[in-house]
Design a protein around this motif. Structure first.
Motif, PDB file in Angstrom:
ATOM      1  N   ASP A  36       0.852  -1.184   0.000  1.00  0.00           N
ATOM      2  CA  ASP A  36       0.000   0.000   0.000  1.00  0.00           C
ATOM      3  C   ASP A  36       0.893   1.241   0.000  1.00  0.00           C
ATOM      4  N   GLY A  37       0.251   2.398   0.061  1.00  0.00           N
ATOM      5  CA  GLY A  37       0.993   3.656   0.005  1.00  0.00           C
ATOM      6  C   GLY A  37       2.037   3.779   1.092  1.00  0.00           C
ATOM      7  N   HIS A  38       1.700   3.295   2.299  1.00  0.00           N
ATOM      8  CA  HIS A  38       2.632   3.376   3.420  1.00  0.00           C
ATOM      9  C   HIS A  38       3.878   2.553   3.145  1.00  0.00           C
ATOM     10  N   THR A  39       3.672   1.341   2.594  1.00  0.00           N
ATOM     11  CA  THR A  39       4.817   0.482   2.281  1.00  0.00           C
ATOM     12  C   THR A  39       5.729   1.169   1.275  1.00  0.00           C
ATOM     13  N   VAL A  40       5.133   1.721   0.225  1.00  0.00           N
ATOM     14  CA  VAL A  40       5.940   2.334  -0.826  1.00  0.00           C
ATOM     15  C   VAL A  40       6.717   3.525  -0.275  1.00  0.00           C
ATOM     16  N   ASP A  41       6.060   4.323   0.574  1.00  0.00           N
ATOM     17  CA  ASP A  41       6.713   5.462   1.209  1.00  0.00           C
ATOM     18  C   ASP A  41       7.940   4.989   1.994  1.00  0.00           C
ATOM     19  N   GLN A  42       7.771   3.904   2.757  1.00  0.00           N
ATOM     20  CA  GLN A  42       8.879   3.374   3.545  1.00  0.00           C
ATOM     21  C   GLN A  42       9.979   2.792   2.662  1.00  0.00           C
ATOM     22  N   VAL A  43       9.598   2.073   1.603  1.00  0.00           N
ATOM     23  CA  VAL A  43      10.622   1.508   0.710  1.00  0.00           C
ATOM     24  C   VAL A  43      11.444   2.639   0.113  1.00  0.00           C
ATOM     25  N   LEU A  44      10.763   3.690  -0.338  1.00  0.00           N
ATOM     26  CA  LEU A  44      11.470   4.831  -0.934  1.00  0.00           C
ATOM     27  C   LEU A  44      12.439   5.442   0.074  1.00  0.00           C
ATOM     28  N   LYS A  45      11.959   5.682   1.287  1.00  0.00           N
ATOM     29  CA  LYS A  45      12.798   6.344   2.285  1.00  0.00           C
ATOM     30  C   LYS A  45      13.947   5.453   2.742  1.00  0.00           C
ATOM     31  N   GLN A  46      13.655   4.170   2.953  1.00  0.00           N
ATOM     32  CA  GLN A  46      14.713   3.269   3.417  1.00  0.00           C
ATOM     33  C   GLN A  46      15.765   3.065   2.323  1.00  0.00           C
ATOM     34  N   LEU A  47      15.330   2.967   1.080  1.00  0.00           N
ATOM     35  CA  LEU A  47      16.308   2.835  -0.010  1.00  0.00           C
ATOM     36  C   LEU A  47      17.161   4.101  -0.102  1.00  0.00           C
ATOM     37  N   SER A  48      16.520   5.248   0.052  1.00  0.00           N
ATOM     38  CA  SER A  48      17.266   6.515  -0.031  1.00  0.00           C
ATOM     39  C   SER A  48      18.359   6.579   1.024  1.00  0.00           C
ATOM     40  N   LYS A  49      18.128   5.901   2.152  1.00  0.00           N
ATOM     41  CA  LYS A  49      19.112   5.940   3.239  1.00  0.00           C
ATOM     42  C   LYS A  49      20.380   5.179   2.897  1.00  0.00           C
ATOM     43  N   LEU A  50      20.283   4.212   1.984  1.00  0.00           N
ATOM     44  CA  LEU A  50      21.504   3.483   1.612  1.00  0.00           C
ATOM     45  C   LEU A  50      22.447   4.478   0.937  1.00  0.00           C
ATOM     46  N   ILE A  51      23.680   4.489   1.398  1.00  0.00           N
ATOM     47  CA  ILE A  51      24.623   5.499   0.917  1.00  0.00           C
ATOM     48  C   ILE A  51      24.844   5.358  -0.588  1.00  0.00           C
ATOM     49  N   ASP A  52      24.859   4.132  -1.086  1.00  0.00           N
ATOM     50  CA  ASP A  52      25.144   3.921  -2.504  1.00  0.00           C
ATOM     51  C   ASP A  52      23.923   4.101  -3.404  1.00  0.00           C
ATOM     52  N   VAL A  53      22.790   4.431  -2.832  1.00  0.00           N
ATOM     53  CA  VAL A  53      21.631   4.765  -3.665  1.00  0.00           C
ATOM     54  C   VAL A  53      21.669   6.267  -3.933  1.00  0.00           C
ATOM     55  N   ILE A  54      21.761   6.613  -5.207  1.00  0.00           N
ATOM     56  CA  ILE A  54      21.898   8.030  -5.566  1.00  0.00           C
ATOM     57  C   ILE A  54      20.528   8.699  -5.575  1.00  0.00           C
ATOM     58  N   GLU A  55      19.570   8.074  -6.215  1.00  0.00           N
ATOM     59  CA  GLU A  55      18.201   8.584  -6.135  1.00  0.00           C
ATOM     60  C   GLU A  55      17.228   7.450  -6.395  1.00  0.00           C
ATOM     61  N   VAL A  56      16.062   7.576  -5.777  1.00  0.00           N
ATOM     62  CA  VAL A  56      15.040   6.560  -5.990  1.00  0.00           C
ATOM     63  C   VAL A  56      13.706   7.272  -6.128  1.00  0.00           C
ATOM     64  N   LYS A  57      12.916   6.821  -7.114  1.00  0.00           N
ATOM     65  CA  LYS A  57      11.651   7.501  -7.400  1.00  0.00           C
ATOM     66  C   LYS A  57      10.543   6.496  -7.626  1.00  0.00           C
ATOM     67  N   HIS A  58       9.353   6.950  -7.324  1.00  0.00           N
ATOM     68  CA  HIS A  58       8.172   6.167  -7.680  1.00  0.00           C
ATOM     69  C   HIS A  58       7.786   6.559  -9.098  1.00  0.00           C
ATOM     70  N   LEU A  59       7.558   5.579  -9.937  1.00  0.00           N
ATOM     71  CA  LEU A  59       7.202   5.835 -11.330  1.00  0.00           C
ATOM     72  C   LEU A  59       5.759   5.370 -11.547  1.00  0.00           C
ATOM     73  N   PRO A  60       4.807   6.311 -11.619  1.00  0.00           N
ATOM     74  CA  PRO A  60       3.413   5.904 -11.808  1.00  0.00           C
ATOM     75  C   PRO A  60       3.259   5.143 -13.127  1.00  0.00           C
ATOM     76  N   ALA A  61       2.456   4.101 -13.106  1.00  0.00           N
ATOM     77  CA  ALA A  61       2.363   3.193 -14.255  1.00  0.00           C
ATOM     78  C   ALA A  61       2.027   3.932 -15.548  1.00  0.00           C
ATOM     79  N   GLU A  62       1.163   4.975 -15.456  1.00  0.00           N
ATOM     80  CA  GLU A  62       0.748   5.659 -16.686  1.00  0.00           C
ATOM     81  C   GLU A  62       1.878   6.490 -17.289  1.00  0.00           C
TER      82      GLU A  62
END
Lengths: 541, 160
Positions: B54-80
């Motif tokens: 759900d939205g909460h999970t995606v929000d957390q995945v985005l934020k937790q991935l962003s915390k990894l030092i080697d992740v430069i940027e992470v974005k949600h890409l809406p299907a459309e």
């Protein structure tokens, strides 16, 4: 300049202002120790690698600087795991240097080989396996930068033995540039104004101080906010000291092990403002219920903490050192509704204080109050985990920020004694007191050897009830008093242990002797062990 | 529960994939697929992650991935807004009597036969996950001997 990689490593440490490195040697980190031995940095030999991490953590917590520790490969590295996880949970800046087997042996299950970066990935802010010696200086500079900025945490640098012995070119690089790592989160006046509006509209607003305030060195700004607005304040365990415990608006620690005035205010508030807090399960057991009864605002430097444990109405990702002065300005002219704030303060004033009436054993809460009185709340105090931790949290009246060093998130028994040692070496002029339970003490007791060897003159208050008190109590409540696996038996005889390390020791068994026992401890120069005999049925709260 | 497409640019450092995978496992995120490959910059890899939640999970995945030092940027890409593709290789059993029938299906799906043996064909098919699912349904009756899929790779449409 061309030099051995191990020498370049030590030069980076010196550039970073490191004076102590807590460690334990083994073959795989001997080149590092050899270079340290020729440098201005003191290697503080501990008695277990876990103690080295905790000592570095105590050092880092008290100074705000990055603590450094080292161990060899394999079991050296795995013995550090608990300390690294502890530092990660409590956001303690550490650089952990581990030796690794020679590059050619990596992956072959060589003697004392473990996948250090693999096992530390989920418990560290970042980690590196150094494959090319030329990368080592840059990696170390990055490690210090990452460990100490943003939300701090431990960074592990794993260095194969042969890499340590290769020759590299070393030039200091200055502040590292790491693509995608932007630790600075500036606050905005717009965010501050929004929170200020929410506070103005609330009837019963409450501030929750988390450890983030202390890490951000924002306690002065926070105290100014509380004083200027009259807003009541509660704290998490890590946030104790964000305002002096004697502050008229401070209600104490909140949560399952908190005090009634703080929990009552928490239960009644219609706006709860979390400042630099993770909102862990020990602080708020039912986050859904809280979110239903009150509006929630959450300010933290780590965006991932916001919304992780509790749904929130106002999310602000910002550095508290920058944010709090803006919030104070945005609240100029505001005063917290008197009825609410005064009622909270009255509850706190009406809270009965522990007394020393009982005979035949010392009331540990009374002792903590007397110790607090005798030291003016100005000692640096470390604790273990269990009843001793809660007795300290709720009864030592901390007067200064950042002087309560405890394992809050991970709850690591064995933390307090080596942490006290690290703190004392960092600030020899401070009075450092380690509050111990006899369970935890025996986990780190060998570090008495390191304490004596390195002249860390810490005072040790050891509560002795010959039982693992917190679990004993838990079994009383939840297992019909079936006490299983918690009795420590009659041994050891602590005065003999103290004597073996040539540490002066006193014993106090009656409340009436508490003051004189504390005075003897404080007046005796050097390290001192005060054995305090308490009843095993003593309650945590 | 819905599917969300996340795209992340990461430093091409050893261990980054293990760090991402470990994060998903540790925090209980439900991942449908994770595809990684190098970009035009050899130091940077592009990853596409399909998350179930759900939205909460995606929000957390985005934020937790962003915390990894080697992740430069992470974005949600809406299907459309996404152009997304998956590649699959499917080994289908065949014999002289049904080979041409299978090849017809291959042509309808604009797939390709990339290997022929007397008793099997290997078919390469690129498309959306739905298209691959549909193709799989069509050839299943002939007997699928082996199948592998890359997981989704996705890119934001220009001008979006």
């Amino acid at each position: 300049m061309r030099m051995l990689a191990s020498k370049a490593l030590v030069q980076v440490l010196e550039e970073q202002g490191v004076r102590h490195i807590f460690g334990y040697p083994g073959a795989a980190n001997t080149p590092i120790l050899d270079a340290v031995g020729k440098s201005s940095i003191a290697h503080i030999l501990m008695r277990n690698e876990q103690g080295a991490v905790h000592a570095a953590a105590g050092y880092a917590r008290l100074t705000g600087k990055v603590g450094v520790c080292t161990a060899t490969s394999g079991p050296g590295a795995t013995n550090m795991i608990t300390g690294i996880a502890n530092a990660y949970m409590d956001s303690i800046p550490l650089v952990v240097l581990t030796g690794q087997v020679a590059s050619g042996l990596v992956g072959r299950d060589a003697f004392q080989e473990v996948d250090t970066t693999g096992v530390t990935t989920p418990i560290s802010k970042h980690n590196y396996l150094v494959k090319d010696p030329n990368d080592l200086p840059r990696i170390l500079e990055e490690a210090f930068w990452i460990a100490g900025t943003g939300r701090p945490g431990p960074v592990v640098v794993d260095i194969p033995m042969d890499v340590q012995r290769m020759r590299v070119d070393y030039q200091p690089q200055g502040t590292p540039q790491i693509r995608g790592y932007c630790p600075h989160l500036p606050a905005t006046d717009a965010d501050a104004a929004q929170l200020a509006d929410a506070i103005r509209q609330a009837e019963r607003p409450l501030l929750v101080a988390g450890g983030g305030i202390l890490i951000a060195h924002a306690s002065e700004a926070f105290a100014a906010l509380a004083a200027g607005t009259g807003l009541p304040v509660v704290s998490t365990m890590m946030g104790i000291g964000a305002v002096p415990c004697a502050h008229p608006r401070y209600l104490g620690m909140v949560g399952s092990h908190g005090v009634p005035p703080a929990n009552a205010a928490f239960a009644e508030a219609d706006l709860v403002v979390f400042l630099g807090a993770r909102v862990s399960d020990r602080t708020v057991s039912d986050t859904e219920a809280l979110a239903k009864r009150a509006a929630v605002a959450h300010v933290d430097i780590d965006p991932a903490e916001i919304g992780k444990n509790i749904p929130c109405d106002l999310a602000i990702a910002a550095d508290l050192a920058d944010f709090l002065p803006r919030l104070t300005r945005a609240l100029a002219g505001y005063t917290c509704p008197g009825g609410w704030a005064d009622k909270a303060a009255e509850r706190r004033a009406a809270m009965p204080l522990p007394d020393g009436k009982k005979r035949g054993a010392v009331n540990p809460k009374y002792l903590m109050r007397r110790l607090s009185e005798a030291t003016g709340g100005r000692a640096v105090v470390t604790t273990e985990v269990g009843q001793n931790q809660i007795w300290t949290a709720n009864h030592y009246q901390f007067a200064r920020p950042g002087t309560f060093l405890t394992s809050g998130g991970f709850g690591t028994m064995g933390f307090g004694l080596p942490a006290a040692m690290g703190a004392k070496l960092a600030r020899p002029d401070e009075l450092v007191i380690a509050i111990e339970g006899d369970g935890s003490f025996q986990m780190s007791m060998p570090e008495l050897g390191a304490i004596r060897q390195w002249g860390a003159e810490v005072k040790i208050v050891l509560f002795v009830n010959r039982v693992l008190g917190m679990v004993h109590e838990y079994q009383d409540v939840n297992f019909q008093s079936r006490h299983s696996g918690v009795d420590l038996g009659a041994y050891p005889h602590y005065p003999s242990i103290a004597a073996a390390y040539d540490i002066p020791c006193g014993t106090v068994a009656e409340n009436q002797d508490v003051d004189s026992a504390i005075a003897a401890m404080l007046e005796t120069p050097g390290t001192y062990l005060l054995e305090v005999l308490v009843d095993r049925t003593e309650s945590t709260l | 529960m819905a599917k969300y497409i996340l795209t992340a640019l990461v430093n091409n450092h050893a261990g980054i994939l293990a760090k991402m995978a470990g994060l998903f496992a540790r925090r209980g995120f439900n991942i449908d697929s994770l595809a990684v490959g190098v970009t035009q910059d050899p130091d940077i890899s592009a990853t596409t992650i399909v998350v179930n939640g759900d939205g909460h999970t995606v929000d957390q995945v985005l934020k937790q991935l962003s915390k990894l030092i080697d992740v430069i940027e992470v974005k949600h890409l809406p299907a459309e807004q996404a152009v997304s593709r998956e590649l699959s290789l499917i080994k289908v059993a065949c014999d002289p009597t049904n080979r041409s029938e299978i090849v017809q299906v291959v042509n309808i799906f604009r797939a390709k036969v990339v290997d022929v043996a007397p008793d099997a064909l290997i078919i390469e098919l690129t498309g959306t996950g739905d298209k691959i699912d549909a193709f799989e349904q069509m050839v299943r009756p002939y007997g699928i001997l082996e199948m592998c899929r890359t997981g989704m790779v996705a890119m934001r449409r220009s001008g979006q």
